[in-house]
Design an enzyme around this catalytic site. Structure first.
Site, PDB file in Angstrom:
ATOM      1  N   ASP A  27      74.189  93.904 104.784  1.00  0.00           N
ATOM      2  CA  ASP A  27      75.142  92.835 105.143  1.00  0.00           C
ATOM      3  C   ASP A  27      75.844  92.442 103.853  1.00  0.00           C
ATOM      4  O   ASP A  27      75.664  91.327 103.345  1.00  0.00           O
ATOM      5  CB  ASP A  27      74.423  91.645 105.766  1.00  0.00           C
ATOM      6  CG  ASP A  27      75.400  90.578 106.282  1.00  0.00           C
ATOM      7  OD1 ASP A  27      76.629  90.779 106.142  1.00  0.00           O
ATOM      8  OD2 ASP A  27      74.941  89.552 106.808  1.00  0.00           O
ATOM      9  N   ASN A  54      77.040  86.975 100.406  1.00  0.00           N
ATOM     10  CA  ASN A  54      75.675  87.376 100.077  1.00  0.00           C
ATOM     11  C   ASN A  54      75.500  87.891  98.656  1.00  0.00           C
ATOM     12  O   ASN A  54      74.406  88.351  98.299  1.00  0.00           O
ATOM     13  CB  ASN A  54      75.185  88.407 101.092  1.00  0.00           C
ATOM     14  CG  ASN A  54      75.040  87.809 102.467  1.00  0.00           C
ATOM     15  OD1 ASN A  54      74.814  86.613 102.608  1.00  0.00           O
ATOM     16  ND2 ASN A  54      75.185  88.623 103.497  1.00  0.00           N
ATOM     17  N   ASP A 101      70.112  87.528 101.965  1.00  0.00           N
ATOM     18  CA  ASP A 101      70.290  87.969 103.359  1.00  0.00           C
ATOM     19  C   ASP A 101      70.155  89.483 103.496  1.00  0.00           C
ATOM     20  O   ASP A 101      71.095  90.172 103.870  1.00  0.00           O
ATOM     21  CB  ASP A 101      71.633  87.494 103.916  1.00  0.00           C
ATOM     22  CG  ASP A 101      71.648  86.009 104.207  1.00  0.00           C
ATOM     23  OD1 ASP A 101      70.566  85.386 104.137  1.00  0.00           O
ATOM     24  OD2 ASP A 101      72.727  85.462 104.495  1.00  0.00           O
TER      25      ASP A 101
END
Length: 262
Positions: A187, A192, A206
């Site tokens: 992701d 992130n 994440d």
């Protein structure tokens, strides 16, 4: 629902309240599936607690496994605790230095953030050992999980919205040859990557989908997210910071897979 910092008060689930006790909670993120993240405290002792509601499809247990594995090789949050009840799951982690690449400071000055995302993603890919990774995020495994009924078509980007489920599946069946196999973040959207105040990347968060895949699975989403967060014109600078030329075929394929992946 658009992912981002909640603009309104959010209810704290009982399991989260029990974990944090009297610590002050500041909501910092709500994702598209209803998952929430709070910050506890500040400075070097700050912590974060994530919560995934039951039935959301989010698995914080998967993230715990991946964080514990990746922490041996690259800066990621240290797991402090994890649990679940009938309402959902919670995950408590130690904070990392830096702020998200979509912190207001970097939204106002995207250049350093975009460079840090590209450089940080390259460092992640170079650091994590493919041969030792027990997690799979390959196109084949992801495509095998795609079903017409599982496609969240309300979340499809405008460029894919007109495709029928049959057209999506037909395009996904033609998987590009692997450019370079790496352990992908899973992701790699802009939020992130964390940045220090000097603009250098400081870690990643994440990682619930982390696994072995072609590096373009991450690069397609990382570049795509620059448009969502900073506006047009930042895809090439990210690829330059990573150290690679654009690959339109792989970018298009992995973006479609991102939309279709349940």
């Amino acid at each position: 629902m658009i992912a981002g910092r909640p603009a309104e008060p959010v209810e704290v689930p009982a399991s989260v309240a029990a974990v944090v006790g009297t610590a002050q909670l500041t909501p910092v993120w709500r994702n598209q599936l209803g998952g929430l993240t709070w910050e506890l405290g500040d400075g070097p002792q700050r912590r974060f607690v994530k919560w995934a509601p039951a039935g959301s499809g989010l698995s914080l247990g998967r993230e715990v496994e991946r964080l514990r594995w990746a922490a041996r090789f690259t800066p990621v949050p240290v797991v402090l605790g994890h649990g679940a009840d009938v309402d959902g799951e919670w995950l408590l982690t130690a904070g990392l230095p830096g702020r998200s690449a979509v912190d207001p400071r970097w939204l106002a000055d995207p250049g350093p953030a975009v460079h840090a995302i590209g450089a940080g993603l390259r460092a992640l890919h170079d650091a994590l050992p493919v041969a030792d990774c027990p997690f799979d995020w390959s196109a084949g495994a992801r495509v095998a999980a795609v079903r017409p009924a599982s496609m969240r078509r309300e979340r499809f980007s405008s460029e894919h919205a007109a495709l029928s489920p049959a057209e999506v599946l037909a395009r996904l069946a033609d998987v590009p040859d692997v450019d370079r196999l790496v352990v992908c973040h899973g992701d790699a959207c802009a939020p992130n990557t964390l940045l220090r105040d000097d603009g250098r990347w400081s870690g990643h968060v994440d990682l619930g989908a982390l696994g072995v895949a072609d590096r373009w699975a991450d690069l397609a989403v990382a570049t795509w997210s620059t448009g969502w967060n900073y506006g047009p014109g930042w895809e090439r600078p990210l690829l330059e910071a990573y150290g690679i030329e654009p690959d339109p075929v792989r970018l298009a394929y992995y973006r479609l897979l991102w939309d279709a992946d349940p």
